[in-house]
Scaffold this active site. Structure first.
Site, PDB file in Angstrom:
ATOM      1  CE  LYS A   1     -94.851  37.792  74.891  1.00  0.00           C
ATOM      2  NZ  LYS A   1     -93.619  37.529  74.185  1.00  0.00           N
TER       3      LYS A   1
ATOM      4  CE1 TYR B   1     -90.240  39.039  71.396  1.00  0.00           C
ATOM      5  CE2 TYR B   1     -88.280  39.311  72.732  1.00  0.00           C
ATOM      6  CZ  TYR B   1     -89.571  39.682  72.409  1.00  0.00           C
ATOM      7  OH  TYR B   1     -90.171  40.695  73.102  1.00  0.00           O
TER       8      TYR B   1
ATOM      9  CG  ASP C   1     -88.433  31.692  72.862  1.00  0.00           C
ATOM     10  OD1 ASP C   1     -89.531  31.255  73.240  1.00  0.00           O
ATOM     11  OD2 ASP C   1     -88.172  32.909  72.772  1.00  0.00           O
TER      12      ASP C   1
ATOM     13  NE  ARG D   1     -80.661  39.813  94.580  1.00  0.00           N
ATOM     14  CZ  ARG D   1     -79.418  39.538  95.015  1.00  0.00           C
ATOM     15  NH1 ARG D   1     -78.726  38.583  94.468  1.00  0.00           N
ATOM     16  NH2 ARG D   1     -78.880  40.235  95.996  1.00  0.00           N
TER      17      ARG D   1
HETATM   18  C1  LIG Z   1     -92.231  38.064  74.237  1.00  0.00           C
HETATM   19  C2  LIG Z   1     -91.226  37.072  73.804  1.00  0.00           C
HETATM   20  C3  LIG Z   1     -89.998  36.949  74.446  1.00  0.00           C
HETATM   21  C4  LIG Z   1     -89.556  37.897  75.530  1.00  0.00           C
HETATM   22  O1  LIG Z   1     -90.320  37.751  76.665  1.00  0.00           O
HETATM   23  P1  LIG Z   1     -90.561  38.945  77.709  1.00  0.00           P
HETATM   24  O2  LIG Z   1     -91.362  38.259  78.765  1.00  0.00           O
HETATM   25  O3  LIG Z   1     -91.308  40.006  76.973  1.00  0.00           O
HETATM   26  O4  LIG Z   1     -89.227  39.412  78.159  1.00  0.00           O
HETATM   27  C5  LIG Z   1     -89.152  35.933  74.063  1.00  0.00           C
HETATM   28  N1  LIG Z   1     -89.484  35.101  73.060  1.00  0.00           N
HETATM   29  C6  LIG Z   1     -90.635  35.206  72.396  1.00  0.00           C
HETATM   30  C7  LIG Z   1     -90.932  34.260  71.289  1.00  0.00           C
HETATM   31  C8  LIG Z   1     -91.549  36.195  72.737  1.00  0.00           C
HETATM   32  O5  LIG Z   1     -92.681  36.326  72.054  1.00  0.00           O
END
Ligand SMILES: *Cc1c(COP(=O)(O)O)cnc(C)c1O
Length: 390
Positions: free
Chosen positions: A210, A114, A185, A61
């Site tokens: 992604k 998001y 993000d 961790r």
């Molecule tokens: C999918 C997504 C997230 C969240 O990510 P996870 O890995 O599913 O927790 C955050 N921001 C954007 C733009 C996303 O498409």
């Protein structure tokens, strides 16, 4: 490597394509150090590790070599001093935000963030006494008015349904001017097409589920930034919220990074061509793809995710059911093409929604253009549109 890559080609090749320096017996792929704990040879060695006199793994961790290899590569790709990997993009978002706010604080966020970030801001943060105000990310005057007194500016650009692209450098400058920490993000653009830290943003995060993973086989996240900020996250938030990434998942991300520039280049090419064709198609009222207009400063390319709004002549439900290559499914960034109907997302029962907050129109569908090839995907889309005309 392409010209759009932020790193010099030799450095990028070293990071992505080459062997890893410390690999066992020259293995071309680094090992998965699949262990929860690490043992010590002596009392003194253990004491030195606990005292911080030597840096070595104690418990996964905290530090794990496979995870660390991913963090170092990602930091280099983002032009960051350090990075911290998480078990999901949402764990990265919650850690980056919670590290900086407490009762009485205010966050300014751009609209259309998001959806689960929006829900975190709307459910959990108010319980902690933190307020979130939403401002149009394109409106720098409104932003300058909202920022005084704010602790944190939360950005997402381009956003991931209406694909609104902002002048990230200007927004970061405003945040700095008003003493707010800026967090972005950057999942949509990936580190290949946008490096927000070089534009003045304090922390950049990704849903590594992604493009970074790229093969739809891992859920993970990462935050990158200056060493002092990452140290703060590592010391004060990470061990306690515990959103740890597993070594196997970090290993999958290392594999994904090898082909990241090639993949996003291919997504860009196909998606832009398809978006251009759809923008002049008689059944399509609107195409939301940042590449159809001049890109804002700092955004060097576009990827595979965009949305369209059908005119009345097409039934979105029949369109989705007629698609063959595009599969009905949420998420994006993998090899496969996907479609999400706006109307379905708006009816999600498990979590509260607000069409206004996400900018999702019921007549829209979001497309992720995968790696199957432009012409095959175009044939699939046009056949489905024809089947859905009423
Ligand atoms: C999918 C997504 C997230 C969240 O990510 P996870 O890995 O599913 O927790 C955050 N921001 C954007 C733009 C996303 O498409």
């Amino acid at each position: 490597m392409t010209d759009s890559h932020p790193l010099d080609p030799v450095e990028a090749a070293r990071l992505i394509a080459a062997h890893d320096a410390e690999s066992l017996l020259g293995a071309v792929v680094p090992p998965i150090v699949q262990t929860s704990l690490f043992t010590f040879g002596s009392y003194d060695e253990m004491l030195a590790a606990y005292r911080g006199e030597i840096t070595r793994p104690i418990y996964s961790r905290g530090l794990n070599p496979t995870v660390r290899a991913f963090e170092e590569k990602l930091a280099a790709l983002e032009g960051a001093e350090d990075a911290l990997a998480f078990g999901s993009g949402m764990a990265a978002i919650s850690a980056a935000v919670l590290a900086h706010v407490g009762p009485g604080d205010r966050i300014v966020a751009v609209r259309h963030v998001y959806p689960d970030a929006f829900r975190l801001f709307g459910t959990y943060l108010p319980r902690m006494g933190v307020q979130v105000d939403y401002v149009d990310g394109r409106d720098l005057d409104a932003m300058a008015q909202a920022l005084p007194g704010a602790k944190l500016l939360y950005l997402e650009s381009p956003t991931s349904w209406v694909m609104q692209a902002h002048d990230v450098g200007e927004l970061a400058r405003l945040a700095r001017e008003h003493g707010a920490v800026s967090v972005i993000d950057n999942s949509w653009a990936s580190p290949v097409f946008q490096n927000p830290l070089t534009l003045g943003v304090d922390l950049v995060l990704h849903s590594a589920s992604k493009y970074i993973g790229g093969h739809s086989d891992v859920v993970a996240g990462v935050v990158a930034g200056p060493r002092a900020r990452i140290d703060l996250l590592r010391a004060e938030i990470y061990p306690y919220l515990g959103g740890r990434i597993a070594p196997m998942d970090a290993w999958l991300l290392l594999r994904g990074l090898r082909t990241l520039p090639l993949r996003v280049e291919a997504h860009q090419k196909s998606a832009l061509e398809i978006a251009r064709r759809l923008s002049v198609h008689d059944t399509v009222g609107e195409v939301m793809h940042p590449g159809l207009a001049p890109l804002p400063p700092g955004l060097r390319g576009t990827t595979g995710l965009f949305s369209i709004v059908f005119r009345d002549g097409v039934d979105p439900r029949a369109f989705c059911d007629a698609l063959r290559l595009f599969k009905l499914g949420v998420s994006w960034g993998g090899h496969e093409s996907l479609v999400v109907p706006g109307e379905v997302v708006l009816q999600q029962k498990a979590r509260p929604n607000s069409a206004h907050a996400f900018g999702i129109s019921p007549r829209s569908v979001r497309l992720h253009v995968g790696l199957e090839g432009t012409e095959a995907l175009w044939a699939d889309l046009t056949a489905a549109i024809d089947a859905a005309r009423r």
